[in-house]
Design a protein around this motif. Structure first.
Motif, PDB file in Angstrom:
ATOM      1  N   VAL A 191     -21.293  42.744  24.777  1.00  0.00           N
ATOM      2  CA  VAL A 191     -22.363  43.698  24.449  1.00  0.00           C
ATOM      3  C   VAL A 191     -22.077  45.077  25.033  1.00  0.00           C
ATOM      4  O   VAL A 191     -22.786  46.029  24.726  1.00  0.00           O
ATOM      5  N   SER A 192     -21.048  45.174  25.893  1.00  0.00           N
ATOM      6  CA  SER A 192     -20.654  46.465  26.454  1.00  0.00           C
ATOM      7  C   SER A 192     -19.240  46.368  27.013  1.00  0.00           C
ATOM      8  O   SER A 192     -18.689  45.276  27.173  1.00  0.00           O
ATOM      9  N   HIS A 193     -18.686  47.537  27.322  1.00  0.00           N
ATOM     10  CA  HIS A 193     -17.333  47.644  27.868  1.00  0.00           C
ATOM     11  C   HIS A 193     -17.366  48.585  29.059  1.00  0.00           C
ATOM     12  O   HIS A 193     -17.968  49.661  28.980  1.00  0.00           O
ATOM     13  N   ILE A 194     -16.717  48.167  30.171  1.00  0.00           N
ATOM     14  CA  ILE A 194     -16.652  49.022  31.351  1.00  0.00           C
ATOM     15  C   ILE A 194     -15.194  49.310  31.700  1.00  0.00           C
ATOM     16  O   ILE A 194     -14.293  48.603  31.276  1.00  0.00           O
ATOM     17  N   TRP A 195     -15.008  50.362  32.465  1.00  0.00           N
ATOM     18  CA  TRP A 195     -13.686  50.820  32.894  1.00  0.00           C
ATOM     19  C   TRP A 195     -12.765  51.109  31.706  1.00  0.00           C
ATOM     20  O   TRP A 195     -11.575  50.829  31.739  1.00  0.00           O
ATOM     21  N   VAL A 196     -13.337  51.705  30.667  1.00  0.00           N
ATOM     22  CA  VAL A 196     -12.531  51.981  29.466  1.00  0.00           C
ATOM     23  C   VAL A 196     -11.534  53.121  29.680  1.00  0.00           C
ATOM     24  O   VAL A 196     -10.664  53.323  28.830  1.00  0.00           O
ATOM     25  N   GLN A 197     -11.606  53.824  30.808  1.00  0.00           N
ATOM     26  CA  GLN A 197     -10.567  54.818  31.083  1.00  0.00           C
ATOM     27  C   GLN A 197      -9.202  54.147  31.254  1.00  0.00           C
ATOM     28  O   GLN A 197      -8.174  54.793  31.124  1.00  0.00           O
ATOM     29  N   HIS A 198      -9.207  52.828  31.510  1.00  0.00           N
ATOM     30  CA  HIS A 198      -7.957  52.067  31.633  1.00  0.00           C
ATOM     31  C   HIS A 198      -7.696  51.174  30.417  1.00  0.00           C
ATOM     32  O   HIS A 198      -6.779  50.362  30.434  1.00  0.00           O
ATOM     33  N   LYS A 199      -8.493  51.331  29.387  1.00  0.00           N
ATOM     34  CA  LYS A 199      -8.337  50.532  28.166  1.00  0.00           C
ATOM     35  C   LYS A 199      -6.936  50.730  27.595  1.00  0.00           C
ATOM     36  O   LYS A 199      -6.394  51.827  27.618  1.00  0.00           O
ATOM     37  N   GLN A 200      -6.365  49.659  27.086  1.00  0.00           N
ATOM     38  CA  GLN A 200      -5.061  49.763  26.435  1.00  0.00           C
ATOM     39  C   GLN A 200      -5.181  50.673  25.216  1.00  0.00           C
ATOM     40  O   GLN A 200      -6.150  50.551  24.450  1.00  0.00           O
ATOM     41  N   PRO A 201      -4.245  51.586  25.017  1.00  0.00           N
ATOM     42  CA  PRO A 201      -4.388  52.577  23.949  1.00  0.00           C
ATOM     43  C   PRO A 201      -4.391  51.990  22.539  1.00  0.00           C
ATOM     44  O   PRO A 201      -4.934  52.599  21.618  1.00  0.00           O
ATOM     45  N   TRP A 202      -3.868  50.809  22.348  1.00  0.00           N
ATOM     46  CA  TRP A 202      -3.822  50.186  21.019  1.00  0.00           C
ATOM     47  C   TRP A 202      -5.107  49.442  20.673  1.00  0.00           C
ATOM     48  O   TRP A 202      -5.290  49.007  19.545  1.00  0.00           O
ATOM     49  N   LEU A 203      -6.010  49.312  21.650  1.00  0.00           N
ATOM     50  CA  LEU A 203      -7.252  48.567  21.443  1.00  0.00           C
ATOM     51  C   LEU A 203      -8.361  49.495  20.949  1.00  0.00           C
ATOM     52  O   LEU A 203      -8.642  50.515  21.574  1.00  0.00           O
ATOM     53  N   THR A 204      -8.980  49.152  19.842  1.00  0.00           N
ATOM     54  CA  THR A 204     -10.103  49.914  19.302  1.00  0.00           C
ATOM     55  C   THR A 204     -11.387  49.154  19.594  1.00  0.00           C
ATOM     56  O   THR A 204     -11.514  47.986  19.224  1.00  0.00           O
ATOM     57  N   LEU A 205     -12.325  49.821  20.254  1.00  0.00           N
ATOM     58  CA  LEU A 205     -13.603  49.188  20.586  1.00  0.00           C
ATOM     59  C   LEU A 205     -14.564  49.316  19.415  1.00  0.00           C
ATOM     60  O   LEU A 205     -14.533  50.309  18.684  1.00  0.00           O
ATOM     61  N   PRO A 206     -15.447  48.325  19.235  1.00  0.00           N
ATOM     62  CA  PRO A 206     -16.446  48.412  18.165  1.00  0.00           C
ATOM     63  C   PRO A 206     -17.377  49.602  18.379  1.00  0.00           C
ATOM     64  O   PRO A 206     -17.775  49.891  19.509  1.00  0.00           O
ATOM     65  N   GLU A 207     -17.715  50.272  17.313  1.00  0.00           N
ATOM     66  CA  GLU A 207     -18.645  51.397  17.409  1.00  0.00           C
ATOM     67  C   GLU A 207     -20.048  50.886  17.703  1.00  0.00           C
ATOM     68  O   GLU A 207     -20.429  49.800  17.280  1.00  0.00           O
ATOM     69  N   GLY A 208     -20.795  51.693  18.439  1.00  0.00           N
ATOM     70  CA  GLY A 208     -22.186  51.375  18.704  1.00  0.00           C
ATOM     71  C   GLY A 208     -22.430  50.583  19.973  1.00  0.00           C
ATOM     72  O   GLY A 208     -23.579  50.447  20.390  1.00  0.00           O
ATOM     73  N   LEU A 209     -21.378  50.033  20.597  1.00  0.00           N
ATOM     74  CA  LEU A 209     -21.572  49.300  21.848  1.00  0.00           C
ATOM     75  C   LEU A 209     -21.460  50.261  23.018  1.00  0.00           C
ATOM     76  O   LEU A 209     -20.602  51.146  23.019  1.00  0.00           O
ATOM     77  N   PRO A 210     -22.304  50.096  24.045  1.00  0.00           N
ATOM     78  CA  PRO A 210     -22.183  50.939  25.232  1.00  0.00           C
ATOM     79  C   PRO A 210     -20.815  50.754  25.884  1.00  0.00           C
ATOM     80  O   PRO A 210     -20.301  49.632  25.965  1.00  0.00           O
ATOM     81  N   ALA A 211     -20.226  51.863  26.313  1.00  0.00           N
ATOM     82  CA  ALA A 211     -18.930  51.837  26.995  1.00  0.00           C
ATOM     83  C   ALA A 211     -18.916  52.952  28.028  1.00  0.00           C
ATOM     84  O   ALA A 211     -19.439  54.041  27.780  1.00  0.00           O
ATOM     85  N   TRP A 212     -18.340  52.671  29.194  1.00  0.00           N
ATOM     86  CA  TRP A 212     -18.288  53.637  30.273  1.00  0.00           C
ATOM     87  C   TRP A 212     -16.851  53.786  30.760  1.00  0.00           C
ATOM     88  O   TRP A 212     -16.112  52.804  30.825  1.00  0.00           O
ATOM     89  N   PRO A 213     -16.458  55.012  31.157  1.00  0.00           N
ATOM     90  CA  PRO A 213     -15.110  55.233  31.674  1.00  0.00           C
ATOM     91  C   PRO A 213     -14.834  54.415  32.939  1.00  0.00           C
ATOM     92  O   PRO A 213     -13.717  53.981  33.166  1.00  0.00           O
TER      93      PRO A 213
END
Length: 144
Positions: free
Chosen positions: A108-130
């Motif tokens: 339902v959310s994603h955290i620490w996306v500043q370290h997300k792998q560059p090839w991974l696309t997150l679903p739109e509309g879900l909360p995400a924080w750097p």
């Protein structure tokens, strides 16, 4: 119906004592990437004491950045099952991939996306924080 789970080798199994709705989130921090050997780890927050495990548990504890964490692992295969951290007193962080129903889980959310792998696309509309969100913002996102 209570939720159940187990480690990879099945030497440790667990039941969630309460029939809780689980709010699963994905953590993309470097620690979770390294520990999982993957792009992120799936977690669910539980009130401490909700998880009842059977089998031999080994503990691993460490201090980092002023926080103390204790991890519960299978004593045989060393699958990480859950942890506690001083960043979230009174809660256990369940490794959601160890749940028997893990194929049905959706973050339902994603955290620490500043370290997300560059090839991974997150679903739109879900909360995400750097990094880590504030407790209030995170609680709101986990409520769905």
């Amino acid at each position: 119906m209570p939720l159940t789970g187990q480690c990879r080798c099945r030497a440790v199994s667990y039941t969630l004592a309460a029939d809780l709705p689980l709010a699963v989130y994905a953590c993309h921090c470097r620690d979770c990437q390294t520990w999982s050997g993957s792009a992120f780890a799936l977690h669910a927050l539980l009130p401490e004491g909700t998880l009842r495990a059977e089998g031999t548990i080994t503990e691993y504890a460490y201090d980092s950045n002023g926080l103390h964490s204790r991890h519960a692992l299978c004593g045989v295969c060393h699958t990480r099952l859950y942890n506690t951290t001083s960043a979230a007193p009174g809660l256990q962080v369940l490794r959601a991939g160890t749940l028997d129903n893990s194929p049905s889980l959706q973050p339902v959310s994603h955290i620490w996306v500043q370290h997300k792998q560059p090839w991974l696309t997150l679903p739109e509309g879900l909360p995400a924080w750097p990094q880590s969100p504030t407790p209030g913002a995170f609680a709101e996102a986990l409520r769905g």
